[in-house]
Design an enzyme around this catalytic site. Structure first.
Site, PDB file in Angstrom:
ATOM      1  N   TRP A 169       0.769  -1.183  -0.163  1.00 47.25           N
ATOM      2  CA  TRP A 169      -0.357  -0.127  -0.036  1.00 47.25           C
ATOM      3  C   TRP A 169       0.877   1.155  -0.016  1.00 47.25           C
ATOM      4  O   TRP A 169       0.624   2.234  -1.010  1.00 47.25           O
ATOM      5  CB  TRP A 169      -1.015   0.036   1.207  1.00 47.25           C
ATOM      6  CG  TRP A 169      -1.792   1.124   1.401  1.00 47.25           C
ATOM      7  CD1 TRP A 169      -2.010   2.322   0.537  1.00 47.25           C
ATOM      8  CD2 TRP A 169      -2.564   1.450   2.349  1.00 47.25           C
ATOM      9  NE1 TRP A 169      -2.725   3.242   1.063  1.00 47.25           N
ATOM     10  CE2 TRP A 169      -3.211   2.569   2.297  1.00 47.25           C
ATOM     11  CE3 TRP A 169      -2.706   0.950   3.867  1.00 47.25           C
ATOM     12  CZ2 TRP A 169      -3.935   3.252   3.361  1.00 47.25           C
ATOM     13  CZ3 TRP A 169      -3.517   1.613   4.819  1.00 47.25           C
ATOM     14  CH2 TRP A 169      -4.228   2.770   4.498  1.00 47.25           C
TER      15      TRP A 169
ATOM     16  N   ASP B 260       1.268  -8.460  -1.332  1.00 48.71           N
ATOM     17  CA  ASP B 260      -0.013  -7.956  -1.300  1.00 48.71           C
ATOM     18  C   ASP B 260      -0.172  -6.885  -1.963  1.00 48.71           C
ATOM     19  O   ASP B 260       0.558  -5.777  -1.255  1.00 48.71           O
ATOM     20  CB  ASP B 260      -0.879  -8.366   0.132  1.00 48.71           C
ATOM     21  CG  ASP B 260      -2.301  -7.531  -0.225  1.00 48.71           C
ATOM     22  OD1 ASP B 260      -3.159  -8.469  -0.596  1.00 48.71           O
ATOM     23  OD2 ASP B 260      -2.503  -6.446   0.250  1.00 48.71           O
TER      24      ASP B 260
ATOM     25  N   TYR C 190      -3.899   1.508  -4.922  1.00 49.09           N
ATOM     26  CA  TYR C 190      -2.762   1.797  -4.291  1.00 49.09           C
ATOM     27  C   TYR C 190      -1.935   2.756  -5.256  1.00 49.09           C
ATOM     28  O   TYR C 190      -1.100   2.167  -5.943  1.00 49.09           O
ATOM     29  CB  TYR C 190      -1.902   0.882  -3.704  1.00 49.09           C
ATOM     30  CG  TYR C 190      -2.472  -0.194  -2.485  1.00 49.09           C
ATOM     31  CD1 TYR C 190      -3.598   0.310  -1.699  1.00 49.09           C
ATOM     32  CD2 TYR C 190      -1.884  -1.514  -2.285  1.00 49.09           C
ATOM     33  CE1 TYR C 190      -4.273  -0.565  -0.764  1.00 49.09           C
ATOM     34  CE2 TYR C 190      -2.748  -2.361  -1.309  1.00 49.09           C
ATOM     35  CZ  TYR C 190      -3.749  -1.711  -0.578  1.00 49.09           C
ATOM     36  OH  TYR C 190      -4.199  -2.510   0.305  1.00 49.09           O
TER      37      TYR C 190
ATOM     38  N   TYR D  13      -4.367  -7.524   7.874  1.00 45.13           N
ATOM     39  CA  TYR D  13      -3.688  -6.369   7.537  1.00 45.13           C
ATOM     40  C   TYR D  13      -3.350  -5.343   8.511  1.00 45.13           C
ATOM     41  O   TYR D  13      -3.864  -5.406   9.641  1.00 45.13           O
ATOM     42  CB  TYR D  13      -4.405  -5.819   6.153  1.00 45.13           C
ATOM     43  CG  TYR D  13      -5.722  -5.081   6.419  1.00 45.13           C
ATOM     44  CD1 TYR D  13      -5.736  -3.763   7.244  1.00 45.13           C
ATOM     45  CD2 TYR D  13      -7.142  -5.313   5.862  1.00 45.13           C
ATOM     46  CE1 TYR D  13      -6.876  -3.167   7.202  1.00 45.13           C
ATOM     47  CE2 TYR D  13      -7.961  -4.741   5.926  1.00 45.13           C
ATOM     48  CZ  TYR D  13      -7.868  -3.633   6.497  1.00 45.13           C
ATOM     49  OH  TYR D  13      -9.113  -2.799   6.588  1.00 45.13           O
TER      50      TYR D  13
ATOM     51  N   ARG E 282      -2.169   8.929   7.672  1.00 46.51           N
ATOM     52  CA  ARG E 282      -2.323   8.513   9.172  1.00 46.51           C
ATOM     53  C   ARG E 282      -2.571   9.845  10.005  1.00 46.51           C
ATOM     54  O   ARG E 282      -3.008   9.566  11.080  1.00 46.51           O
ATOM     55  CB  ARG E 282      -1.098   7.806   9.477  1.00 46.51           C
ATOM     56  CG  ARG E 282      -0.695   6.641   8.768  1.00 46.51           C
ATOM     57  CD  ARG E 282       0.746   5.982   9.310  1.00 46.51           C
ATOM     58  NE  ARG E 282       1.853   6.870   8.148  1.00 46.51           N
ATOM     59  CZ  ARG E 282       3.187   6.145   8.281  1.00 46.51           C
ATOM     60  NH1 ARG E 282       3.493   5.337   8.958  1.00 46.51           N
ATOM     61  NH2 ARG E 282       3.862   7.116   7.517  1.00 46.51           N
TER      62      ARG E 282
ATOM     63  N   GLY F 258       3.727  -4.032   5.828  1.00 40.40           N
ATOM     64  CA  GLY F 258       4.054  -3.100   4.943  1.00 40.40           C
ATOM     65  C   GLY F 258       5.462  -2.501   5.237  1.00 40.40           C
ATOM     66  O   GLY F 258       5.858  -2.536   6.188  1.00 40.40           O
ATOM     67  N   ALA F 259       6.179  -1.966   3.945  1.00 39.91           N
ATOM     68  CA  ALA F 259       7.585  -1.461   4.220  1.00 39.91           C
ATOM     69  C   ALA F 259       7.695  -0.722   2.846  1.00 39.91           C
ATOM     70  O   ALA F 259       7.054  -0.717   2.007  1.00 39.91           O
ATOM     71  CB  ALA F 259       8.483  -2.544   4.179  1.00 39.91           C
ATOM     72  N   ARG F 260       8.564   0.495   3.227  1.00 39.55           N
ATOM     73  CA  ARG F 260       8.762   1.444   2.347  1.00 39.55           C
ATOM     74  C   ARG F 260      10.174   1.808   1.708  1.00 39.55           C
ATOM     75  O   ARG F 260      10.366   2.463   1.117  1.00 39.55           O
ATOM     76  CB  ARG F 260       8.196   2.965   2.894  1.00 39.55           C
ATOM     77  CG  ARG F 260       7.028   2.889   3.635  1.00 39.55           C
ATOM     78  CD  ARG F 260       6.707   4.198   4.285  1.00 39.55           C
ATOM     79  NE  ARG F 260       6.360   5.197   3.255  1.00 39.55           N
ATOM     80  CZ  ARG F 260       5.974   6.314   3.291  1.00 39.55           C
ATOM     81  NH1 ARG F 260       5.566   6.733   4.629  1.00 39.55           N
ATOM     82  NH2 ARG F 260       5.947   7.169   2.349  1.00 39.55           N
TER      83      ARG F 260
ATOM     84  N   GLN G  52      13.879  -1.934   6.579  1.00 40.78           N
ATOM     85  CA  GLN G  52      12.558  -2.078   7.577  1.00 40.78           C
ATOM     86  C   GLN G  52      12.057  -3.280   7.600  1.00 40.78           C
ATOM     87  O   GLN G  52      11.839  -4.156   8.512  1.00 40.78           O
ATOM     88  CB  GLN G  52      11.329  -1.278   6.837  1.00 40.78           C
ATOM     89  CG  GLN G  52      11.689   0.365   7.192  1.00 40.78           C
ATOM     90  CD  GLN G  52      10.424   1.280   6.822  1.00 40.78           C
ATOM     91  OE1 GLN G  52       9.674   0.957   5.824  1.00 40.78           O
ATOM     92  NE2 GLN G  52      10.145   2.195   7.554  1.00 40.78           N
TER      93      GLN G  52
END
Ligand SMILES: NC(=O)c1ccc[n+]([C@@H]2O[C@H](COP(=O)([O-])OP(=O)(O)OC[C@H]3O[C@@H](n4cnc5c(N)ncnc54)[C@H](OP(=O)(O)O)[C@@H]3O)[C@@H](O)[C@H]2O)c1
Length: 319
Positions: A21, A56, A61, A206, A232, A284-286, A290
């Site tokens: 995402w 996923d 997104y 999730y 957020r 999730g990771a960006r 991470q």
């Protein structure tokens, strides 16, 4: 990494999947602020290097961008991971997001996802949201047909309640459910998880770290300075009165983690995985670094007394 069968499918998935995402980036309603695509590709590659065997994502997104970045990360791999994506959230020329479960819309979405992801079949195709409710039957029938036609290998749902899953089951089996599940979102425990267990529906949870809140990297100062286009900022868990409790919870996760040389993020994800109804967690990771700091959750088990310690924290917080 060990694997578990996802519901009725022939997919054996690792306890942690890569959640795509945030790497959709900014410029749409549910963006996470600016995102560097090179960082995104590196983060995905790091996950795969650590043995994660599924990703996923969703068409919506970044309005297609996340799927394109996933495709970039998969380029040149001798063996690709399973690719899961979702339909039902659509957008118009003004980038305004809407919902559709109409057959022709889902078929259009499926073709677009296959094109962006550069794969010839989707391993799991999920209805993202059961909206509009009256079109659930039409949407699910379409997914079942796409499976028969070989465009998708397995079909699942996300954000469905038990009644909506019963209606889908009357048409075709459900391989998986994707609900929110974390230490700060436990609603699924009441009806969804027992139902999924009874019906042999796999569950991929999730936001297991509450979208970064439980990682230990989220401070009051950071929240105050989140970019204007990071969704957020407006989430209740990142605001008082819940924020103070959540930050105290992170302190407890840190204390537990230190005993085992684990990060708060690993403790948060291990807590999700300790529930037997959960097949796996979508993490999730960006950026690189991470996943490395959280992937150990896959083989870390909290003791019964640590689970009780966390339970006692919530009992005290509610008193
Ligand atoms: N079906 C649905 O409706 C739905 C809804 C939500 C999510 N999902 C799926 O679930 C996936 C995961 O959920 P999520 O992305 O909301 O949240 P999450 O996995 O709980 O948290 C992910 C965020 O935490 C931060 N983070 C990750 N590893 C970290 C580490 N080691 N140290 C510090 N910070 C770290 C990153 O954000 P920062 O660095 O910016 O803090 C990252 O984007 C999504 O990507 C998506 O695939 C589905």
């Amino acid at each position: 990494m060990n694997t578990k069968q996802l519901g009725n499918s022939d997919l054996f998935i690792t306890p942690i999947g890569f959640g795509a995402w945030a790497i959709g980036g900014s410029g749409w309603e549910f963006g996470w602020g600016g995102q560097d695509d090179h960082d995104s590709v590196a983060a995905i590659r790091e996950a795969l290097d650590h043995g994660v065997n599924w990703i996923d994502t969703a068409a919506v997104y970044g309005l297609g961008h996340s799927e394109e970045v996933v495709a970039r990360a998969l380029q040149g791999l001798s063996r690709r991971p399973y690719v899961f994506t979702k339909c039902s959230m659509v957008w118009d020329e003004q980038r305004k997001i809407g919902h559709s479960l109409k057959g022709e819309s889902i078929r259009r979405e499926c073709e677009a996802s296959l094109r962006r992801l550069k794969v010839d079949v989707l391993d799991l195709y999920q209805i993202h949201w059961p909206i509009p409710d009256e079109d659930i039957e039409e949407g699910w029938t379409t997914l079942a047909r796409l499976k028969e036609e070989g465009k998708v290998r397995h079909i699942g749902v996300s954000n469905f309640d038990v009644g909506q899953m019963r209606r889908a089951l009357a048409i075709a089996p459900i391989t998986s459910l994707q609900p929110p599940y974390s230490l700060v979102r436990r609603e699924a425990e009441k009806e969804l998880l027992p139902f999924a267990s009874r019906e042999n529906i796999g569950v991929i949870a999730y936001s297991p770290m509450a979208s970064g809140l439980l990682t230990g990297a989220m401070t009051r100062e950071r929240i105050e300075h989140l970019p204007a286009d990071d969704w957020r900022r407006g989430n209740i868990n990142f605001q008082e009165p819940l924020l103070s409790r959540n930050l105290r919870l992170v302190s407890l996760l840190r204390t537990i983690g230190v005993r085992h040389g684990r990060t708060p993020a690993e403790v948060a994800v291990a807590w999700v995985l300790h529930n037997p109804a959960i097949t796996a967690a979508i993490v999730g990771a960006r950026r690189p670094g991470q996943i490395k700091a959280v992937v150990g959750a896959a083989d870390f088990q909290l003791s019964a007394s640590e689970v009780a310690e966390i339970g006692a924290f919530f009992a005290k917080a509610a008193a």
